[in-house]
Design a protein around this motif. Structure first.
Motif, short mmCIF file in Angstrom:
data_model
loop_
_atom_site.label_atom_id
_atom_site.label_comp_id
_atom_site.label_asym_id
_atom_site.label_seq_id
_atom_site.Cartn_x
_atom_site.Cartn_y
_atom_site.Cartn_z
N UNK A 126 0.82 -1.21 0.00
CA UNK A 126 0.00 0.00 0.00
C UNK A 126 0.86 1.26 0.00
N UNK A 127 1.94 1.22 -0.76
CA UNK A 127 2.85 2.35 -0.85
C UNK A 127 3.44 2.38 -2.26
N UNK A 128 3.89 3.57 -2.73
CA UNK A 128 4.50 3.65 -4.06
C UNK A 128 5.76 2.79 -4.13
N UNK A 129 6.10 2.29 -5.34
CA UNK A 129 5.49 2.57 -6.64
C UNK A 129 4.39 1.58 -7.03
N UNK A 130 3.92 0.74 -6.10
CA UNK A 130 2.84 -0.17 -6.44
C UNK A 130 1.62 0.61 -6.94
N UNK A 131 0.97 0.08 -7.96
CA UNK A 131 -0.23 0.69 -8.50
C UNK A 131 -0.01 1.81 -9.49
N UNK A 132 1.25 2.14 -9.81
CA UNK A 132 1.53 3.35 -10.58
C UNK A 132 1.02 3.31 -12.01
N UNK A 133 0.94 2.14 -12.63
CA UNK A 133 0.63 2.06 -14.06
C UNK A 133 -0.84 2.30 -14.36
N UNK A 134 -1.73 1.69 -13.58
CA UNK A 134 -3.15 1.77 -13.91
C UNK A 134 -3.95 2.59 -12.91
N UNK A 135 -3.87 2.26 -11.64
CA UNK A 135 -4.69 2.94 -10.64
C UNK A 135 -4.11 4.29 -10.24
N UNK A 136 -2.86 4.52 -10.61
CA UNK A 136 -2.15 5.78 -10.30
C UNK A 136 -1.95 5.99 -8.82
N UNK A 137 -2.16 4.96 -8.04
CA UNK A 137 -1.93 5.01 -6.61
C UNK A 137 -1.84 3.58 -6.10
N UNK B 99 0.12 -6.35 -5.28
CA UNK B 99 1.56 -6.49 -5.46
C UNK B 99 1.86 -6.47 -6.96
N UNK B 100 1.67 -5.32 -7.54
CA UNK B 100 1.78 -5.15 -8.99
C UNK B 100 1.76 -3.66 -9.28
N UNK B 101 2.19 -3.29 -10.48
CA UNK B 101 2.10 -1.89 -10.88
C UNK B 101 0.70 -1.53 -11.34
N UNK B 102 -0.18 -2.53 -11.49
CA UNK B 102 -1.54 -2.25 -11.96
C UNK B 102 -2.47 -3.41 -11.65
N UNK B 103 -3.16 -3.88 -12.70
CA UNK B 103 -4.16 -4.92 -12.54
C UNK B 103 -3.53 -6.31 -12.50
N UNK B 104 -4.24 -7.21 -11.82
CA UNK B 104 -3.80 -8.59 -11.68
C UNK B 104 -4.80 -9.51 -12.37
N UNK C 260 12.68 -5.72 -1.55
CA UNK C 260 12.66 -4.34 -1.08
C UNK C 260 11.98 -3.32 -1.96
N UNK C 261 11.13 -3.70 -2.88
CA UNK C 261 10.47 -2.71 -3.73
C UNK C 261 9.66 -1.73 -2.88
N UNK C 262 10.01 -0.47 -2.95
CA UNK C 262 9.27 0.59 -2.27
C UNK C 262 9.48 0.69 -0.78
N UNK C 263 10.25 -0.22 -0.21
CA UNK C 263 10.36 -0.27 1.26
C UNK C 263 11.52 0.56 1.80
N UNK C 264 12.47 0.86 0.95
CA UNK C 264 13.60 1.67 1.38
C UNK C 264 13.88 2.74 0.33
N UNK C 265 14.65 3.73 0.71
CA UNK C 265 14.99 4.78 -0.26
C UNK C 265 15.99 4.29 -1.29
N UNK C 266 16.56 3.11 -1.06
CA UNK C 266 17.61 2.60 -1.94
C UNK C 266 17.08 1.80 -3.12
N UNK C 267 15.78 1.54 -3.18
CA UNK C 267 15.29 0.67 -4.26
C UNK C 267 15.40 1.37 -5.62
N UNK C 268 15.54 0.54 -6.65
CA UNK C 268 15.61 1.03 -8.03
C UNK C 268 14.28 0.75 -8.72
#
Length: 394
Positions: free
Chosen positions: A64-75, A80-85, A310-318
């Motif tokens: 429930x934090x960025x960048x999850x959801x960025x592609x479709x829902x924009x939030x 656990x995806x950038x959009x729809x599953x 670590x996606x989105x969990x630390x400032x170090x993620x790419x």
């Protein structure tokens, strides 16, 4: 596994205390269910649309934090995806809205079904007790069934439950936990554990059947050993996969097929499909270019050599610039672009990827008529085509 040990597993599972969830805000006057098919979704992080947002668990179990959801829902929504599953694509094909989590107490129309899935959800309760295991999710289904009876009346509620699709994805988390603690397990020990998982899974499928379910869609376990997270953990390169957990997934998938065949023989009206998530995803991992992807070994989002954690969990993620070029968004979950292809295969796929039916055919099967209150020949598939209508809003 001996008969006595299996019974102990089932007995312990049956004694689970299902958390009470207030449905007060869901209450509505009686209404007609119309001629559409509800979909009830059970599973783990592959199917979770945000139920874990409402659980008192750590950030590792949430998205429930960025960048999850960025592609479709924009939030971030909790997916656990950038959009729809895959369940979102199934909903879209079935002309029902994209899922909100069941634990979201704002009004939901349960005539469309419900999504109970929880990231980290297991078949065996003790494997991850802080999330919603299969037994807990089936308990929530009972609450929905009670509400449908109260708001629609018995006949309409039975129509929804009988004609609904019960779509599940379980086992992956059980095998990941087992792998981390039993890397030296013998073949017989591996098979015994798979038998325990399938035994518990069968118990809860039969519980759903007793509540009225007749149409079941099973997504098998994916290629766990080929995920970026596993490749990174075991320093694997190229097309290498961690074979121990791959073997467990294969054993599970074979046992799942045998279970479905046996239940069809045993239970009157039981109808099913198995979607081959393992093969369809593995094909894209092993030959991404064939399916329009550029990268399958490295995730779009994360840290480490394969961006496996670590996606989105630390400032170090790419974060990659275009998730559409990647098979995986994070270390263990595909991108929306990949899910889009798999959702199409689930709905319209041929028998090499979904058998003995695809989701469209299962959707069109009418098991029970509310007009005269009797069962219909469940082998007859309706000939009318169901149009695909995109849902514009979440």
């Amino acid at each position: 596994m001996t008969e006595s040990s299996f019974l102990l597993v089932v007995f312990a599972t049956a004694l689970l205390i299902i958390p009470t969830f207030s449905l007060g805000k869901h209450s509505r006057p009686k209404l007609k269910s119309e001629n559409k098919v509800a979909i009830f979704v059970f599973g783990d992080s592959v199917f979770d649309v945000g139920n874990n947002n409402y659980l008192n668990i750590g950030i590792e179990g949430k998205a429930n934090f960025p960048p999850y959801g960025e592609t479709f829902f924009r939030q971030p929504t909790g997916r656990f995806c950038d959009g729809r599953t895959i369940p979102d694509y199934a909903a879209s094909y079935a002309n029902i809205p994209y899922w909100k989590p069941f634990l979201d107490t704002s009004y939901q129309n349960f005539t469309n079904g419900a999504n109970f899935a929880s990231a980290g959800g297991t078949v065996i309760p003790g494997d991850n007790p802080i999330t919603l295991n299969f037994g807990t999710q089936v308990g929530y289904l009972q609450q929905v069934a009670n509400l449908l009876n109260e708001t629609l009346g018995h006949t309409e509620a039975q129509k929804i439950l009988r004609n609904g699709i019960y779509f599940s994805s379980f086992g992956g988390v059980d095998y990941m936990y087992y792998t981390s603690e039993n890397e030296n397990a013998t073949e017989s020990e591996q098979l015994e554990f798979v038998t325990t998982v399938i035994g518990n899974f069968t118990y809860w499928i039969e519980e759903i059947y007793q509540k009225g379910g007749r149409k079941f869609a099973f997504q098998n376990v994916g290629p766990l050993g080929c995920q970026p997270e596993m490749k990174q953990s075991y320093n694997l390169t190229g097309k290498e996969c961690y074979e121990f957990v791959q073997t467990l997934a294969t054993l599970h998938n074979n046992a799942l097929s045998n279970m479905a065949i046996e239940l069809e023989r045993k239970l009157s009206g039981f109808t099913y499909l198995i979607f081959d998530f393992f093969t369809t995803l593995n094909d894209r991992i092993q030959d991404p270019a064939k399916y329009g992807f550029k990268e399958s070994n490295i995730a779009c989002c994360g840290t480490g050599t394969n961006r496996g954690t670590g996606c989105g969990r630390t400032t170090a993620y790419e974060l990659c610039s275009d998730p559409n070029e990647y098979v995986f968004f994070d270390g263990g979950h595909p991108t929306e672009s990949c899910y889009s292809e798999l959702g199409e295969l689930l709905w319209n796929g041929t028998s090499d990827v979904t058998w003995p039916l695809n989701m469209k055919q299962l959707y069109e099967l009418e098991i029970y008529s509310a007009d005269d209150g009797h069962f219909i020949d469940h082998k007859v598939i309706a000939s009318s085509l169901i149009s695909h209508q995109d849902i514009a809003s979440y």
